[in-house]
Design a protein around this motif. Structure first.
Motif, PDB file in Angstrom:
ATOM      1  N   VAL B 317      12.426   4.885  -1.545  1.00 31.18           N
ATOM      2  CA  VAL B 317      12.036   5.418  -0.230  1.00 31.18           C
ATOM      3  C   VAL B 317      11.403   4.299   0.598  1.00 31.18           C
ATOM      4  O   VAL B 317      10.754   3.396   0.063  1.00 31.18           O
ATOM      5  CB  VAL B 317      11.066   6.616  -0.405  1.00 31.18           C
ATOM      6  CG1 VAL B 317      10.459   7.037   0.923  1.00 31.18           C
ATOM      7  CG2 VAL B 317      11.798   7.797  -1.041  1.00 31.18           C
ATOM      8  N   LYS B 318      11.618   4.388   1.891  1.00 32.47           N
ATOM      9  CA  LYS B 318      11.148   3.345   2.813  1.00 32.47           C
ATOM     10  C   LYS B 318       9.634   3.459   3.003  1.00 32.47           C
ATOM     11  O   LYS B 318       9.140   4.487   3.480  1.00 32.47           O
ATOM     12  CB  LYS B 318      11.862   3.568   4.155  1.00 32.47           C
ATOM     13  CG  LYS B 318      11.835   2.415   5.096  1.00 32.47           C
ATOM     14  CD  LYS B 318      12.761   2.757   6.269  1.00 32.47           C
ATOM     15  CE  LYS B 318      12.341   2.032   7.518  1.00 32.47           C
ATOM     16  NZ  LYS B 318      13.000   2.592   8.706  1.00 32.47           N
ATOM     17  N   PRO B 319       8.885   2.436   2.618  1.00 37.57           N
ATOM     18  CA  PRO B 319       7.423   2.522   2.728  1.00 37.57           C
ATOM     19  C   PRO B 319       6.945   2.350   4.181  1.00 37.57           C
ATOM     20  O   PRO B 319       7.712   1.936   5.044  1.00 37.57           O
ATOM     21  CB  PRO B 319       6.924   1.365   1.861  1.00 37.57           C
ATOM     22  CG  PRO B 319       8.110   0.580   1.449  1.00 37.57           C
ATOM     23  CD  PRO B 319       9.340   1.151   2.076  1.00 37.57           C
ATOM     24  N   PHE B 320       5.664   2.627   4.416  1.00 35.90           N
ATOM     25  CA  PHE B 320       5.078   2.466   5.752  1.00 35.90           C
ATOM     26  C   PHE B 320       4.400   1.118   5.924  1.00 35.90           C
ATOM     27  O   PHE B 320       4.410   0.547   7.006  1.00 35.90           O
ATOM     28  CB  PHE B 320       4.041   3.572   6.013  1.00 35.90           C
ATOM     29  CG  PHE B 320       4.615   4.795   6.667  1.00 35.90           C
ATOM     30  CD1 PHE B 320       5.141   4.728   7.951  1.00 35.90           C
ATOM     31  CD2 PHE B 320       4.618   6.020   6.008  1.00 35.90           C
ATOM     32  CE1 PHE B 320       5.659   5.863   8.579  1.00 35.90           C
ATOM     33  CE2 PHE B 320       5.138   7.157   6.623  1.00 35.90           C
ATOM     34  CZ  PHE B 320       5.663   7.075   7.917  1.00 35.90           C
ATOM     35  N   LEU B 321       3.770   0.620   4.852  1.00 31.25           N
ATOM     36  CA  LEU B 321       2.890  -0.541   5.020  1.00 31.25           C
ATOM     37  C   LEU B 321       3.569  -1.868   4.703  1.00 31.25           C
ATOM     38  O   LEU B 321       3.019  -2.930   4.980  1.00 31.25           O
ATOM     39  CB  LEU B 321       1.653  -0.391   4.121  1.00 31.25           C
ATOM     40  CG  LEU B 321       0.775   0.828   4.421  1.00 31.25           C
ATOM     41  CD1 LEU B 321      -0.287   1.008   3.339  1.00 31.25           C
ATOM     42  CD2 LEU B 321       0.107   0.693   5.794  1.00 31.25           C
ATOM     43  N   ALA B 409      -1.174   4.595   2.498  1.00 30.25           N
ATOM     44  CA  ALA B 409      -1.445   3.856   1.253  1.00 30.25           C
ATOM     45  C   ALA B 409      -0.995   4.684   0.049  1.00 30.25           C
ATOM     46  O   ALA B 409      -0.403   4.148  -0.908  1.00 30.25           O
ATOM     47  CB  ALA B 409      -2.932   3.518   1.150  1.00 30.25           C
ATOM     48  N   GLU B 410      -1.238   5.978   0.100  1.00 27.42           N
ATOM     49  CA  GLU B 410      -0.883   6.842  -1.027  1.00 27.42           C
ATOM     50  C   GLU B 410       0.631   7.002  -1.149  1.00 27.42           C
ATOM     51  O   GLU B 410       1.183   7.005  -2.250  1.00 27.42           O
ATOM     52  CB  GLU B 410      -1.556   8.216  -0.881  1.00 27.42           C
ATOM     53  CG  GLU B 410      -3.073   8.165  -0.989  1.00 27.42           C
ATOM     54  CD  GLU B 410      -3.574   7.788  -2.369  1.00 27.42           C
ATOM     55  OE1 GLU B 410      -3.672   6.572  -2.647  1.00 27.42           O
ATOM     56  OE2 GLU B 410      -3.859   8.685  -3.183  1.00 27.42           O
ATOM     57  N   MET B 411       1.298   7.150  -0.012  1.00 24.61           N
ATOM     58  CA  MET B 411       2.758   7.272  -0.072  1.00 24.61           C
ATOM     59  C   MET B 411       3.362   5.977  -0.624  1.00 24.61           C
ATOM     60  O   MET B 411       4.247   6.003  -1.485  1.00 24.61           O
ATOM     61  CB  MET B 411       3.323   7.559   1.317  1.00 24.61           C
ATOM     62  CG  MET B 411       4.847   7.456   1.373  1.00 24.61           C
ATOM     63  SD  MET B 411       5.501   8.053   2.936  1.00 24.61           S
ATOM     64  CE  MET B 411       7.110   7.253   2.962  1.00 24.61           C
ATOM     65  N   VAL B 507      -1.563  -2.253  -3.568  1.00 23.45           N
ATOM     66  CA  VAL B 507      -1.015  -1.470  -2.452  1.00 23.45           C
ATOM     67  C   VAL B 507      -2.120  -1.196  -1.435  1.00 23.45           C
ATOM     68  O   VAL B 507      -1.921  -1.346  -0.220  1.00 23.45           O
ATOM     69  CB  VAL B 507      -0.399  -0.144  -2.967  1.00 23.45           C
ATOM     70  CG1 VAL B 507      -0.002   0.751  -1.802  1.00 23.45           C
ATOM     71  CG2 VAL B 507       0.804  -0.422  -3.869  1.00 23.45           C
ATOM     72  N   GLY B 508      -3.286  -0.814  -1.946  1.00 25.51           N
ATOM     73  CA  GLY B 508      -4.418  -0.521  -1.061  1.00 25.51           C
ATOM     74  C   GLY B 508      -4.758  -1.701  -0.165  1.00 25.51           C
ATOM     75  O   GLY B 508      -5.156  -1.525   0.997  1.00 25.51           O
ATOM     76  N   ASN B 509      -4.580  -2.914  -0.696  1.00 28.87           N
ATOM     77  CA  ASN B 509      -4.882  -4.101   0.098  1.00 28.87           C
ATOM     78  C   ASN B 509      -4.025  -4.189   1.356  1.00 28.87           C
ATOM     79  O   ASN B 509      -4.485  -4.709   2.379  1.00 28.87           O
ATOM     80  CB  ASN B 509      -4.676  -5.358  -0.740  1.00 28.87           C
ATOM     81  CG  ASN B 509      -5.957  -5.733  -1.465  1.00 28.87           C
ATOM     82  OD1 ASN B 509      -7.055  -5.459  -0.969  1.00 28.87           O
ATOM     83  ND2 ASN B 509      -5.824  -6.362  -2.629  1.00 28.87           N
ATOM     84  N   TYR B 510      -2.792  -3.700   1.277  1.00 31.16           N
ATOM     85  CA  TYR B 510      -1.942  -3.692   2.474  1.00 31.16           C
ATOM     86  C   TYR B 510      -2.519  -2.763   3.542  1.00 31.16           C
ATOM     87  O   TYR B 510      -2.454  -3.062   4.739  1.00 31.16           O
ATOM     88  CB  TYR B 510      -0.507  -3.280   2.123  1.00 31.16           C
ATOM     89  CG  TYR B 510       0.285  -4.410   1.492  1.00 31.16           C
ATOM     90  CD1 TYR B 510       1.080  -5.238   2.293  1.00 31.16           C
ATOM     91  CD2 TYR B 510       0.224  -4.671   0.132  1.00 31.16           C
ATOM     92  CE1 TYR B 510       1.796  -6.284   1.728  1.00 31.16           C
ATOM     93  CE2 TYR B 510       0.932  -5.714  -0.438  1.00 31.16           C
ATOM     94  CZ  TYR B 510       1.726  -6.517   0.358  1.00 31.16           C
ATOM     95  OH  TYR B 510       2.435  -7.562  -0.194  1.00 31.16           O
ATOM     96  N   ALA B 511      -3.066  -1.648   3.091  1.00 35.39           N
ATOM     97  CA  ALA B 511      -3.702  -0.730   4.050  1.00 35.39           C
ATOM     98  C   ALA B 511      -4.951  -1.378   4.647  1.00 35.39           C
ATOM     99  O   ALA B 511      -5.233  -1.237   5.841  1.00 35.39           O
ATOM    100  CB  ALA B 511      -4.038   0.587   3.358  1.00 35.39           C
ATOM    101  N   VAL B 512      -5.694  -2.101   3.795  1.00 34.99           N
ATOM    102  CA  VAL B 512      -6.895  -2.791   4.296  1.00 34.99           C
ATOM    103  C   VAL B 512      -6.497  -3.845   5.332  1.00 34.99           C
ATOM    104  O   VAL B 512      -7.130  -3.954   6.392  1.00 34.99           O
ATOM    105  CB  VAL B 512      -7.675  -3.436   3.127  1.00 34.99           C
ATOM    106  CG1 VAL B 512      -8.807  -4.316   3.641  1.00 34.99           C
ATOM    107  CG2 VAL B 512      -8.203  -2.360   2.183  1.00 34.99           C
ATOM    108  N   GLN B 513      -5.428  -4.593   5.033  1.00 38.47           N
ATOM    109  CA  GLN B 513      -4.953  -5.596   5.985  1.00 38.47           C
ATOM    110  C   GLN B 513      -4.597  -4.961   7.313  1.00 38.47           C
ATOM    111  O   GLN B 513      -4.921  -5.481   8.387  1.00 38.47           O
ATOM    112  CB  GLN B 513      -3.718  -6.338   5.422  1.00 38.47           C
ATOM    113  CG  GLN B 513      -4.063  -7.457   4.473  1.00 38.47           C
ATOM    114  CD  GLN B 513      -5.201  -8.331   4.999  1.00 38.47           C
ATOM    115  OE1 GLN B 513      -5.156  -8.832   6.127  1.00 38.47           O
ATOM    116  NE2 GLN B 513      -6.251  -8.501   4.194  1.00 38.47           N
ATOM    117  N   ARG B 514      -3.916  -3.829   7.245  1.00 38.71           N
ATOM    118  CA  ARG B 514      -3.557  -3.128   8.479  1.00 38.71           C
ATOM    119  C   ARG B 514      -4.808  -2.674   9.219  1.00 38.71           C
ATOM    120  O   ARG B 514      -4.914  -2.818  10.445  1.00 38.71           O
ATOM    121  CB  ARG B 514      -2.673  -1.910   8.151  1.00 38.71           C
ATOM    122  CG  ARG B 514      -2.050  -1.321   9.390  1.00 38.71           C
ATOM    123  CD  ARG B 514      -1.356   0.006   9.236  1.00 38.71           C
ATOM    124  NE  ARG B 514      -1.517   0.705  10.509  1.00 38.71           N
ATOM    125  CZ  ARG B 514      -0.688   0.567  11.547  1.00 38.71           C
ATOM    126  NH1 ARG B 514       0.379  -0.192  11.446  1.00 38.71           N
ATOM    127  NH2 ARG B 514      -0.946   1.179  12.688  1.00 38.71           N
TER     128      ARG B 514
END
Lengths: 320, 521
Positions: B317-321, B409-411, B507-514
């Motif tokens: 599935v295509k991710p968001f982050l 982040a969860e998805m 993965v969470g780090n990508y959300a933090v970066q955003r």
């Protein structure tokens, strides 16, 4: 009465248990027997209950991921005669559950302490027999911090309860009798380990509102100072709650109903009148959100007499 | 003496019974933790949120919102009178919905999502022939109900609703600032105001934007619950008018905007490959064969009859982050070989834990189990986050941004985790050793890596960034969630839970970066 050998008793009990698979709450708070003043009856009880089919709401099904769910219970029960019209009773069960298939682990532990006051305000001769009226009050509360939120393998529902029961008994002098009772059971809210749960809507709390319940019990048979043989119908009706949704797990506040039929059998050993043997069984004939359980049980009670003057060897005054 | 004893026993039993009855009879009603929270009164209105970085919108003005009419017009005055008419004759139910929605629209829609996920998180019952039916979006009310909101489905659903609401609010804030229409209670001081007043421009209504975006998005995700969803959306819009917070034209413009933005997310969702994530019998066989070809014992369903694995292609599935290549880059190395001593030791460790579970372990197993019939691990972290956000008095747009970051982040954690699970196809402890009995249901998909650990690693990492003073607490929660799967008998400690936490945090780090670069900090 003709003397009956212990071997015959055992054979008769086994036969009885096999022919009429079985009732649990017998010879205790829901029968018409009273202990004599200052007599204390105590003993161990063991029961085995199992089901393969259960009702998911009103739909009867089995579950290959549970197989047969069994509950073993070992309890200590006691009954003390404050007077011949007022008894106090207790029971403390240890429960162990198991599923024969699937990966889920069974649970075990001390369950709930039950206490009852059994009062017989009225007893009078009527026709060729005797009519008795009873009022019973009981409470129960969990003895340990077991988890109720693991049905069908949790060992209990962990609700504090209080019940009121009205019971009427009529016994012919020749020994035939019939007893009927109606019970209202208050059930306290329970706490579960989860922070939220879904019933028919979301609840963001660890507290679960438990519906109250009613119980109707009818029993009839024969009893004298040595024997009791009775057939029992027990109807348990939860007053509210919700149905298990399709292929979901059960939950403590489900709308659990069950109608059970069974039989009990009690024998007082002639050379040892302080000793009573009890056995019985029942089967669930109708239900909702419960397993279609069959239960068998047996117990041995010993009667201690605390009164200073010597007493009649027969402890169950009403059975005279 | 005996008679004294008897009296003592008798009276203490009576007193005790009476006390129990009083306690039980008086103590029935239960209250949810967010049932009676105060109205949202943001510490900061985030008036510049129109400049924050959206998820899908190319710009905050991608969807046009017409300029509102002037507040001196007869039309506007008629709208004020509508508010007065509602207020003149308020029912208890109307008071209730005003109070309920005033706590915050993002919070309430997140709770509604959690409720729908819990309702739908039930594995379908088997067919007569031992196969399993698949829920159909085209016929959602026939059994099996659509959807089966399992953990990956749920993670994706939370993310789409949250991200759509976030983008829609960015657009709303842009137009609020642009048109700067005052709230009705600022125009007519004789209005009763049932919510905290603020200087936030009222056009378009943020509540209607949230209702429109959520309702539109949820048509796709929960097509069988439209009556429930529409009723909530109508309630929210009505609550704002009754409260004196918005006039009807604020509401109408907001709803149109919310729906338009959500449409963009619906289009994305239709093409994100989730629709084919269930695979087919040939693929299920292929996964098994590939694993055998690598010399490993393949995962086997522990259910009877054997259930096909849960969404084996969800990893595609295509991710968001991040992009799909990053999913592969985030995939951890292999678990110990199923024939290795290391794996046997890990298995034995699970057996020893589960065969003597303490009450405290059972508590954490059940606290974190989030299995069938629940809002899933993502929903649990949503709940944890929401209850902390309530204390922070965020603006609606910041609420939306923080929930969207968490949900995305969860998805994405679900995607990376599922990619890993089906790449390695590693068996569960109870498959390796049938003596291992679990203390909650064994999920129907491969073991490596633990989903709970991945979800929790990602959530704790992001939440620790959003609320730094709670970072250590979130870490501890994530560790406990991961541990719960090990002591519950569902996962190996080191390989599944340990690696799952690390991957989740990555993965969470990508959300933090955003979060650091979206203009909100």
């Amino acid at each position: 009465m003709k003397k009956i050998s212990p071997r015959m008793v055992v054979a008769a009990m086994l036969l009885f248990a096999m022919m009429l698979p079985r009732s649990l709450s017998a010879q205790t708070d829901i029968d018409a027997l009273m202990m004599a003043k200052n007599a204390f009856c105590v003993g161990p009880m063991y029961s085995y209950s199992s089901w393969k089919n259960y009702w998911e709401g009103t739909l009867k099904r089995d579950n290959e991921n549970l197989g047969t769910v069994s509950t073993k219970m070992a309890a200590v029960m006691g009954n003390y005669g404050i007077s011949k019209r007022l008894n106090v009773l207790f029971s403390v069960p240890y429960v162990k559950t198991k599923a024969s298939a699937g990966t889920l682990q069974g649970m075990d532990g001390l369950q709930d302490l039950s206490l009852f006051l059994k009062w017989r305000p009225l007893q009078k001769e009527m026709g060729k027999g005797k009519l008795s009226v009873f009022g019973i009050a009981g409470v129960s509360f969990p003895l340990t911090d077991y988890t109720p939120d693991y049905l069908p393998l949790s060992i209990g529902l962990r609700s504090k309860t209080a019940l009121g029961r009205l019971m009427v008994d009529y016994k012919l002098d020749m020994g035939l009798f019939a007893t009927a009772s109606a019970t209202y059971l208050l059930r306290d809210n329970i706490d579960i380990d989860r922070e939220s749960y879904y019933t028919t809507e979301m609840h963001n709390t660890h507290e679960v509102k438990m519906p109250d319940a009613a119980n109707y019990n009818f029993r009839a048979g024969f009893r004298n100072r040595r024997w009791i043989a009775e057939a029992v119908v027990n109807i348990w009706n939860t007053l509210g709650g919700f149905d298990i949704t399709r292929n979901n797990m059960p939950f403590p506040s489900n709308n659990m109903d069950a109608t059970m039929v069974g039989a009990n059998f009690k024998y007082v050993i002639p050379p040892l009148p302080q000793l009573q043997l009890v056995a019985g069984g029942n089967t669930t004939v109708a239900g909702r959100n419960v397993g279609q359980a069959r239960t068998v049980y047996g117990s041995i009670f010993y009667i201690l007499d605390f009164s200073r003057k010597s007493k009649s060897p027969n402890p169950t005054s009403n059975a005279k | 003496m005996l008679s004294d004893m008897k009296k003592i026993v008798f009276y203490s039993v009576i007193v005790f019974m009476a006390a129990v009855i009083v306690i039980i009879a008086c103590n029935k009603d239960i209250e949810g933790r967010t049932d009676n929270i105060p109205a949202l009164a943001p510490a900061n209105l985030d008036l510049n949120a129109g400049a924050w970085k959206p998820v899908l919108l190319t710009s905050p003005s991608e969807f046009a919102v017409a300029a509102p009419g002037v507040t001196t017009s007869p039309d506007y005055i008629a709208q004020i009178n509508e508010i007065k008419a509602w207020q003149a004759d308020m029912t208890k139910e109307e008071e209730r919905i005003v109070k309920y929605w005033s706590a915050g629209g993002v919070l309430r829609w997140n709770e509604i999502m959690r409720e729908l996920v819990a309702k739908h998180n039930l594995p379908p019952y088997q067919n007569e022939d031992g196969t399993y039916p698949v829920p159909s979006a085209a016929n959602p009310l026939a059994y099996p109900l659509f959807p089966f909101a399992n953990p990956p489905y749920a993670a994706r659903a939370y993310a789409y609703v949250a991200a759509a609401q976030y983008d829609a609010l960015i657009a709303a804030w842009y137009y609020k600032k642009l048109y700067n229409r005052a709230a009705p209670y600022k125009v007519d001081s004789s209005l009763k105001v049932l919510i905290p007043q603020s200087d936030l421009p009222s056009y378009p209504s943020e509540d209607a934007v949230l209702a429109g975006a959520a309702a539109e998005m949820m048509k796709l995700l929960f097509p069988g619950d439209q009556d429930f969803i529409q009723q909530k959306a109508e309630e929210q819009k009505r609550a704002r008018i009754i409260a004196g917070a918005n006039v009807r034209s604020d509401i109408e413009a907001g709803e149109v905007l919310g729906k338009a933005v959500a449409q963009k997310f619906v289009t994305r969702a239709r093409g994100d490959r989730a629709g084919v994530a269930g695979g087919n019998p040939a693929l299920w066989k292929q996964l098994e064969d590939d694993c055998i070809a690598r010399g490993e014992t393949p995962w086997v369903s522990l259910e009877t009859p054997k259930r096909p694995p849960m969404l084996p292609l969800f990893g595609k599935v295509k991710p968001f982050l991040f992009d799909s290549l990053t999913v592969i880059a985030l995939r951890p190395g292999p678990p110990p070989s199923t024939s290795s001593k290391e794996m046997k030791d890990e298995c034995d460790e699970v057996y020893h834990q589960t065969s003597r579970a303490t009450r405290e372990n059972i508590r954490i197993i059940h606290f974190w189990s989030d299995g069938a019939g629940t809002y899933t691990p993502t929903g649990h972290w949503m709940s944890i986050a929401a209850e902390d956000f309530i204390k922070k008095n965020f603006s609606e747009v910041r609420w939306a941004r923080n929930i969207a970051l968490l949900a995305m982040a969860e998805m994405d954690a679900a995607i990376v985790c599922w990619d890993t699970k089906f790449y390695y196809f590693n068996p569960r402890p109870s498959q390796m050793d049938p003596n291992i009995k679990s203390l909650t249901g064994v999920p129907n998909f491969p073991s490596y890596i633990s989903g709970h650990s991945t979800f929790s690693g990602a959530a704790s990492k992001l939440l620790g960034h959003l609320i730094p003073e709670r970072a250590a607490a979130y870490d501890a929660m994530a560790e406990e969630a991961a541990r719960s799967r090990f002591v519950g008998g569902l996962h190996y400690n080191k390989s599944d839970c340990g690696v799952g936490l690390v991957v989740g945090r990555n993965v969470g780090n990508y959300a933090v970066q955003r979060a650091k670069t979206d203009g909100a900090e």
